[in-house]
Design a protein around this motif. Structure first.
Motif, PDB file in Angstrom:
ATOM      1  N   LEU A 130      48.606 -31.212   0.337  1.00  0.00           N
ATOM      2  CA  LEU A 130      48.120 -29.975  -0.247  1.00  0.00           C
ATOM      3  C   LEU A 130      48.872 -29.598  -1.520  1.00  0.00           C
ATOM      4  CD1 LEU A 130      46.055 -27.775   0.379  1.00  0.00           C
ATOM      5  CD2 LEU A 130      47.806 -26.543   1.612  1.00  0.00           C
ATOM      6  N   ASP A 131      50.159 -29.913  -1.567  1.00  0.00           N
ATOM      7  CA  ASP A 131      50.945 -29.473  -2.716  1.00  0.00           C
ATOM      8  C   ASP A 131      50.628 -30.262  -3.986  1.00  0.00           C
ATOM      9  OD1 ASP A 131      51.924 -31.817  -1.815  1.00  0.00           O
ATOM     10  OD2 ASP A 131      53.992 -31.147  -1.526  1.00  0.00           O
ATOM     11  N   SER A 132      49.834 -31.321  -3.871  1.00  0.00           N
ATOM     12  CA  SER A 132      49.483 -32.107  -5.054  1.00  0.00           C
ATOM     13  C   SER A 132      48.142 -31.704  -5.637  1.00  0.00           C
ATOM     14  CB  SER A 132      49.458 -33.597  -4.693  1.00  0.00           C
ATOM     15  OG  SER A 132      48.443 -33.847  -3.744  1.00  0.00           O
ATOM     16  N   LEU A 133      47.464 -30.712  -5.040  1.00  0.00           N
ATOM     17  CA  LEU A 133      46.144 -30.300  -5.513  1.00  0.00           C
ATOM     18  C   LEU A 133      46.266 -29.140  -6.493  1.00  0.00           C
ATOM     19  CD1 LEU A 133      44.142 -30.327  -2.158  1.00  0.00           C
ATOM     20  CD2 LEU A 133      44.329 -32.142  -3.856  1.00  0.00           C
ATOM     21  N   PRO A 134      45.508 -29.151  -7.608  1.00  0.00           N
ATOM     22  CA  PRO A 134      45.470 -28.005  -8.529  1.00  0.00           C
ATOM     23  C   PRO A 134      44.858 -26.795  -7.829  1.00  0.00           C
ATOM     24  CG  PRO A 134      44.576 -29.984  -9.561  1.00  0.00           C
ATOM     25  CD  PRO A 134      44.716 -30.286  -8.116  1.00  0.00           C
ATOM     26  N   MET A 135      45.458 -25.603  -8.007  1.00  0.00           N
ATOM     27  CA  MET A 135      45.000 -24.375  -7.366  1.00  0.00           C
ATOM     28  C   MET A 135      44.678 -23.314  -8.418  1.00  0.00           C
ATOM     29  SD  MET A 135      45.063 -24.617  -3.996  1.00  0.00           S
ATOM     30  CE  MET A 135      45.766 -25.699  -2.728  1.00  0.00           C
ATOM     31  N   HIS A 136      43.680 -22.454  -8.092  1.00  0.00           N
ATOM     32  CA  HIS A 136      43.358 -21.303  -8.938  1.00  0.00           C
ATOM     33  C   HIS A 136      42.743 -20.225  -8.071  1.00  0.00           C
ATOM     34  CE1 HIS A 136      39.779 -23.859  -8.896  1.00  0.00           C
ATOM     35  NE2 HIS A 136      39.074 -22.723  -8.967  1.00  0.00           N
ATOM     36  N   PHE A 137      42.574 -19.013  -8.637  1.00  0.00           N
ATOM     37  CA  PHE A 137      42.054 -17.872  -7.897  1.00  0.00           C
ATOM     38  C   PHE A 137      40.676 -17.466  -8.403  1.00  0.00           C
ATOM     39  CE2 PHE A 137      45.688 -16.814  -5.396  1.00  0.00           C
ATOM     40  CZ  PHE A 137      46.783 -17.223  -6.144  1.00  0.00           C
ATOM     41  N   ARG A 138      39.871 -16.923  -7.457  1.00  0.00           N
ATOM     42  CA  ARG A 138      38.588 -16.335  -7.803  1.00  0.00           C
ATOM     43  C   ARG A 138      38.483 -14.977  -7.119  1.00  0.00           C
ATOM     44  NH1 ARG A 138      34.362 -21.385  -6.849  1.00  0.00           N
ATOM     45  NH2 ARG A 138      35.406 -22.888  -8.214  1.00  0.00           N
ATOM     46  N   CYS A 139      37.903 -14.025  -7.829  1.00  0.00           N
ATOM     47  CA  CYS A 139      37.805 -12.658  -7.326  1.00  0.00           C
ATOM     48  C   CYS A 139      36.327 -12.311  -7.127  1.00  0.00           C
ATOM     49  CB  CYS A 139      38.458 -11.681  -8.310  1.00  0.00           C
ATOM     50  SG  CYS A 139      38.514  -9.987  -7.679  1.00  0.00           S
ATOM     51  N   SER A 140      36.014 -11.689  -5.977  1.00  0.00           N
ATOM     52  CA  SER A 140      34.646 -11.265  -5.668  1.00  0.00           C
ATOM     53  C   SER A 140      34.673  -9.773  -5.397  1.00  0.00           C
ATOM     54  CB  SER A 140      34.106 -12.005  -4.449  1.00  0.00           C
ATOM     55  OG  SER A 140      34.116 -13.391  -4.657  1.00  0.00           O
ATOM     56  N   GLU A 141      33.834  -9.021  -6.132  1.00  0.00           N
ATOM     57  CA  GLU A 141      33.788  -7.580  -5.932  1.00  0.00           C
ATOM     58  C   GLU A 141      32.940  -7.234  -4.720  1.00  0.00           C
ATOM     59  OE1 GLU A 141      32.411  -5.860  -9.518  1.00  0.00           O
ATOM     60  OE2 GLU A 141      34.285  -6.177 -10.602  1.00  0.00           O
ATOM     61  N   ILE A 142      33.289  -6.143  -4.069  1.00  0.00           N
ATOM     62  CA  ILE A 142      32.535  -5.648  -2.919  1.00  0.00           C
ATOM     63  C   ILE A 142      31.604  -4.555  -3.411  1.00  0.00           C
ATOM     64  CG2 ILE A 142      32.713  -4.501  -0.662  1.00  0.00           C
ATOM     65  CD1 ILE A 142      35.428  -5.830  -0.352  1.00  0.00           C
ATOM     66  N   ILE A 143      30.296  -4.728  -3.122  1.00  0.00           N
ATOM     67  CA  ILE A 143      29.283  -3.803  -3.620  1.00  0.00           C
ATOM     68  C   ILE A 143      28.501  -3.207  -2.458  1.00  0.00           C
ATOM     69  CG2 ILE A 143      29.053  -5.049  -5.799  1.00  0.00           C
ATOM     70  CD1 ILE A 143      26.531  -6.318  -4.707  1.00  0.00           C
ATOM     71  N   THR A 144      27.739  -2.138  -2.747  1.00  0.00           N
ATOM     72  CA  THR A 144      26.855  -1.511  -1.763  1.00  0.00           C
ATOM     73  C   THR A 144      25.440  -2.016  -1.985  1.00  0.00           C
ATOM     74  OG1 THR A 144      26.463   0.373  -3.219  1.00  0.00           O
ATOM     75  CG2 THR A 144      28.323   0.524  -1.698  1.00  0.00           C
ATOM     76  N   LEU A 145      24.504  -1.513  -1.193  1.00  0.00           N
ATOM     77  CA  LEU A 145      23.120  -1.963  -1.285  1.00  0.00           C
ATOM     78  C   LEU A 145      22.518  -1.689  -2.669  1.00  0.00           C
ATOM     79  CD1 LEU A 145      21.657  -0.935   2.187  1.00  0.00           C
ATOM     80  CD2 LEU A 145      21.982  -3.235   1.299  1.00  0.00           C
ATOM     81  N   ASP A 146      22.914  -0.573  -3.266  1.00  0.00           N
ATOM     82  CA  ASP A 146      22.365  -0.251  -4.601  1.00  0.00           C
ATOM     83  C   ASP A 146      23.216  -0.854  -5.714  1.00  0.00           C
ATOM     84  OD1 ASP A 146      24.607   1.225  -4.240  1.00  0.00           O
ATOM     85  OD2 ASP A 146      23.680   3.185  -4.518  1.00  0.00           O
ATOM     86  N   GLU A 147      24.041  -1.880  -5.354  1.00  0.00           N
ATOM     87  CA  GLU A 147      24.840  -2.648  -6.304  1.00  0.00           C
ATOM     88  C   GLU A 147      25.886  -1.790  -7.024  1.00  0.00           C
ATOM     89  OE1 GLU A 147      22.534  -4.967  -8.948  1.00  0.00           O
ATOM     90  OE2 GLU A 147      21.438  -6.013  -7.356  1.00  0.00           O
ATOM     91  N   GLN A 148      26.334  -0.738  -6.384  1.00  0.00           N
ATOM     92  CA  GLN A 148      27.451   0.033  -6.917  1.00  0.00           C
ATOM     93  C   GLN A 148      28.758  -0.640  -6.496  1.00  0.00           C
ATOM     94  OE1 GLN A 148      27.181   4.111  -5.751  1.00  0.00           O
ATOM     95  NE2 GLN A 148      25.258   4.489  -6.845  1.00  0.00           N
ATOM     96  N   HIS A 149      29.647  -0.834  -7.448  1.00  0.00           N
ATOM     97  CA  HIS A 149      30.913  -1.518  -7.175  1.00  0.00           C
ATOM     98  C   HIS A 149      31.885  -0.584  -6.458  1.00  0.00           C
ATOM     99  CE1 HIS A 149      29.758  -4.971  -9.567  1.00  0.00           C
ATOM    100  NE2 HIS A 149      29.294  -4.124 -10.491  1.00  0.00           N
ATOM    101  N   GLN A 150      32.569  -1.142  -5.465  1.00  0.00           N
ATOM    102  CA  GLN A 150      33.582  -0.393  -4.727  1.00  0.00           C
ATOM    103  C   GLN A 150      34.964  -0.651  -5.344  1.00  0.00           C
ATOM    104  OE1 GLN A 150      32.608   1.658  -1.791  1.00  0.00           O
ATOM    105  NE2 GLN A 150      30.846   1.330  -3.135  1.00  0.00           N
ATOM    106  N   SER A 151      35.922   0.119  -4.855  1.00  0.00           N
ATOM    107  CA  SER A 151      37.286  -0.081  -5.349  1.00  0.00           C
ATOM    108  C   SER A 151      37.910  -1.352  -4.781  1.00  0.00           C
ATOM    109  CB  SER A 151      38.155   1.135  -4.974  1.00  0.00           C
ATOM    110  OG  SER A 151      38.183   1.291  -3.559  1.00  0.00           O
ATOM    111  N   GLU A 152      37.321  -1.892  -3.678  1.00  0.00           N
ATOM    112  CA  GLU A 152      37.866  -3.086  -3.050  1.00  0.00           C
ATOM    113  C   GLU A 152      37.267  -4.344  -3.681  1.00  0.00           C
ATOM    114  OE1 GLU A 152      36.253  -0.755  -1.402  1.00  0.00           O
ATOM    115  OE2 GLU A 152      37.451   0.079   0.225  1.00  0.00           O
TER     116      GLU A 152
END
Length: 856
Positions: A619-641
């Motif tokens: 595992l320590d030899s693999l390149p790593m990066h991060f991805r962020c996914s926003e949490i939304i409601t049914l009407d596609e309003q973005h939450q703070s989380e």
């Protein structure tokens, strides 16, 4: 005169013909009786040492066989060995002390010739002088040897001999010996299987006795159930096997003795028309001849009036006497008065016909609630049997003469039909056995490669016509099987394979197919699948099952299973392609650390280098990066989380989440090191990007004793406590140790936010939500999909939402296509969803190489 002579000649001819027919039917009758007795002995004797004397006793009724022995072939040493020996002149010490080599004697001569041989007088010595064989033991006046066959292969010789010149063997007697030999091998196999079954029962019983107290209680309950079932079997046999009502009473008494104290027992029958009680059976220490009496106020009448089982001790007896419910017809001494009395009504569909009673004097036994339940349980069955026998007895008396005439006329037809039916049944069994042997593995009894490929071909053809009906093939290779053979021996290896096959069969459904390809390779065909998760669940069960060590002769060896899975796809045209891909996936799983499963990926057979395949689990030899996914409601309003996930560039699987990649870790320490580095980097990027609330998945390893201290040091900043929520996998928390649960509660007390990730992937554990205070709950994509497809999962979802509402837990749905179903999911009560993924806009971590440098 000529007419009279012709008539006499004709009558004499008919008389001779009738004598021949009588002799023929008599021989047929002897054969039938001998075979029936042989079948009964094969079904009843517990071991082979008891079977041969039973066969000897059967033969003595029809054949001069005081001197009789059986020699069978030892398939391991390929020598003839004595299995049973009885002789008028030579004792058992003669063949043993003289070190008989049966292959050199007349027995070996019959074995080599493969046919029945009969010697009279000096014929045996003459044949020995010619060099055909050697004479061993005392010469017999009459000697007959019959070969024993199993599936056209000779396995031994059955021998009868006589030292009396006048006591020869007729053709009918030799024919009887030949018929007995035909069924001898079948009888031996049945007894051997029973011995093996009893041996396995003893082994399992010993294993059960070593279990904990809860399991012991369950075993005791199971034993009681089996005992009751055995009692029912015995009572059922009374209804079909016992001919006379007096024998029924005796057998009932023996059955009651086997379950409770029944030294004093009587059976009473009640005639409602006359109002009298009759006692057809009574065994008592003080009153052996109970006479009929009119209905009064005794204990028996109390049972008949209430139609319920009555348990009466001395104290209750006094109360019943004082209340007037029971009256004693005459004074009796305390010695003759029962100190404990138990009576049960004999109920049938027509009503109560009597009662069965047990009683004890001088406090020799005190009946309890268990006795009460048991006699109540068996009384209903006994009543049915007695009612049937009483009715049969009355009918038999009224029609006895008619039955006798009908029986005589139909006797010959019944015997002939029975003989023909037995031949037909035996032929069917032989044909079924031949087909089974050709398509099944002889060791485990599982389907072999031929049968599996035939079924796989049918499944592939069906899938080509109906692509929506998915299937999967699991290729299983047992780890360290050679160690078992080397350390415990090949016989232990065979036992291990048999045990593994039985365990694997419990991991699949009835319509799925488990087969043994050979050696330590097994293969499973799963049909009627709806998604890949079902195949993954089966693989997990198999791997978990194989974690148990195999122990024999005080030595334990740890095995395992490497599983390769290929899922159905339209590009498959031949079964060879399916087996090839499943085998490639299995090979990859074995190289990646064993005791794991892998799905087939085209890169496994598309030129991936050996170095990449062998090093991809570091595992320590693999390149790593991060991805962020926003949490939304049914009407596609973005939450703070938002949800922050770590991804790595795998050489075979491509860009893959850390949740999947962590199983490629070389060891536990490597996984923990990489995970702490990821957590540290995640905290830096969260603070740099000034995110409000971030949900970050992490492993249950961080909750162990030493690792927990490292976790607390990494997140010691007060600001990060408010910004990050640690998501733990639901399956890891479900099987967490006491230390891990304690540390999880400590995180909550310290003010950290925690959540459950991938909830209800394989089952719904609502007790986890009640025991711990979680802030967030992320449903698995598998559960979300099932909610949309099956109503039963909607009920589980409503249970989840009810608990989370009370405990103020936010429920979030996720999955690759969850947004396509959000309108439908809204009808089920879900409001929050995972939105699209994007990289964190942070100057410290915007690309995979930067993170890779950090981790390396």
């Amino acid at each position: 005169m000529e007419d009279k002579a012709a008539l006499l000649h004709k009558l004499e001819h008919k008389n001779n013909r009738l004598k021949a027919l009588v002799q023929k039917y008599k021989q047929s009758h002897h054969l039938q009786n001998a075979l029936i007795q042989l079948s009964e002995q094969a079904s009843s004797v517990a071991e082979l040492t008891l079977l041969y004397p039973a066969i000897h006793n059967i033969l003595q009724d029809y054949v001069p066989s005081k001197s009789f022995y059986v020699v069978l072939l030892n398939q391991f040493s390929n020598t003839l060995e004595l299995s049973y020996f009885a002789d008028e002149k030579d004792g058992i010490s003669v063949p043993l002390n003289q070190d008989h080599n049966f292959i050199q004697g007349v027995t070996g001569y019959v074995f080599k010739q493969g046919k029945t041989t009969y010697f009279q007088g000096e014929e045996m010595q003459a044949a020995a002088d010619k060099g055909l064989f050697k004479v061993l033991g005392t010469p017999a006046e009459h000697w007959v040897g019959v070969p024993v066959y199993r599936e056209k292969r000779i396995i031994g010789v059955l021998v009868a001999q006589s030292y009396d010149k006048e006591q020869c063997y007729s053709e009918q007697q030799i024919e009887l010996l030949e018929v007995m030999s035909l069924y001898l091998s079948t009888a031996i196999e049945r007894v051997k299987k029973r011995e093996l079954l009893e041996s396995e029962v003893k082994i399992r019983t010993r294993a059960l006795t070593q279990s904990n107290e809860a399991l012991n209680l369950e075993v005791e309950q199971h034993k009681k159930t089996l005992a009751r079932q055995q009692i029912l079997f015995k009572i059922s046999e009374l209804a079909t096997q016992t001919k006379h009502i007096d024998e029924v009473y005796l057998q009932v008494h023996e059955i009651i003795k086997s379950i409770t104290y029944a030294k004093n027992l009587y059976i009473a029958l009640y005639d409602r028309e006359t109002g009298w009680l009759n006692f057809p059976y009574c065994v008592d220490e003080f009153n052996e001849n109970t006479k009929p009496r009119p209905f009064a106020k005794g204990y028996s009448e109390l049972v008949l009036r209430t139609e319920q089982t009555q348990l009466i001790d001395s104290a209750r007896a006094e109360k019943l006497l004082k209340s007037g419910e029971v009256e004693r017809p005459e004074p009796c001494t305390d010695l003759h008065s029962a100190t404990s009395w138990l009576g049960a009504p004999l109920k049938t569909a027509q009503g109560v016909i009597g009662l069965i009673t047990c009683q004890a004097y001088n406090n020799k036994h005190v009946f309890d609630q268990d006795d009460f339940e048991l006699i109540t349980f068996v009384s209903h069955q006994i009543a049915t049997v007695l009612q049937a026998h009483l009715a049969a007895q009355a009918l038999k008396q009224s029609h006895q003469q008619l039955e006798h005439r009908v029986a005589e006329k139909t006797k010959e037809i019944r015997q002939t039909n029975m003989h023909l039916q037995m031949q037909i049944e035996e032929r069917k069994k032989i044909e079924q056995q031949l087909y089974h042997d050709a398509h099944h593995d002889p060791l485990t009894g599982l389907p072999n490669r031929s049968l599996f490929l035939t079924q796989l071909e049918k499944t592939l053809q069906h899938y080509q016509r109906y692509p929506e009906q998915q299937f999967a093939v699991l290729f299983i290779d047992l780890d360290k099987f050679k160690d078992i053979n080397d350390q415990l021996g090949h016989q232990a290896g065979d036992q291990f394979l048999i045990g593994v096959s039985e365990s694997f069969s419990q991991c699949i459904r009835e319509h799925d197919l488990l087969a043994r390809l050979g050696g330590d390779e097994f293969v499973i065909l799963l049909t009627h699948l709806t998604d890949r998760q079902q195949a993954e669940d089966v693989a997990k069960r198999i791997i978990e099952l194989m974690k148990k060590p195999f122990c024999m002769k005080g030595i334990c060896v740890q095995s395992g299973a490497s599983v390769g899975i290929t899922y159905s796809k339209t590009s498959y045209k031949h079964t060879d392609e399916i087996i090839r891909d499943a085998d490639a996936a299995m090979y990859y799983a074995k190289n990646a650390g064993r005791s794991r499963f892998e799905f087939y990926h085209p890169l496994l057979s598309a030129g991936t280098s050996t170095y990449e395949l062998e090093s991809s689990h570091h595992l320590d030899s693999l390149p790593m990066h991060f991805r962020c996914s926003e949490i939304i409601t049914l009407d596609e309003q973005h939450q703070s989380e938002s949800l922050l996930e770590a991804f790595g560039e795998h050489p075979v699987l491509g860009s893959t989440s850390f949740e999947i990649l962590k199983k490629f870790a070389a060891d536990k320490a490597q996984q923990l090191e990489v995970e702490l580095q990821l957590l540290t980097k995640a905290c830096q990027q969260i603070q740099a990007a000034q995110l409000d609330k971030v949900l970050f998945p992490c492993s249950g390893l961080l909750l162990e004793k030493i690792e927990f201290q490292a976790l607390c040091q990494t997140m010691q900043s007060q600001s990060i406590k408010k910004q990050i929520c640690l998501l733990f996998n639901e399956q890891e928390i479900r099987y967490a140790s006491a230390v891990q649960i304690s540390n999880l509660k400590m995180l909550i007390e310290l003010g950290y936010s925690i959540g459950l990730n991938d909830f209800a992937k394989d089952r719904c554990e609502l007790n986890l939500l009640c025991e711990l205070n979680f802030d967030y709950l992320l449903l698995s994509s598998t559960f979300s999909k099932r909610v949309l497809q099956q109503k039963s999962f909607d009920l589980q979802l409503q249970g989840i939402l009810a608990i989370t509402k009370i405990k103020q837990v936010k429920v979030i749905a996720k999955g690759p296509s969850i947004l396509n179903y959000r309108a439908l999911l809204d009808s089920h009560g879900l409001m929050l969803f995972i939105g699209k993924q994007h990289a964190i806009n942070s100057p410290t971590a915007t690309s995979a190489p930067a993170t890779e440098q950090l981790l390396n």
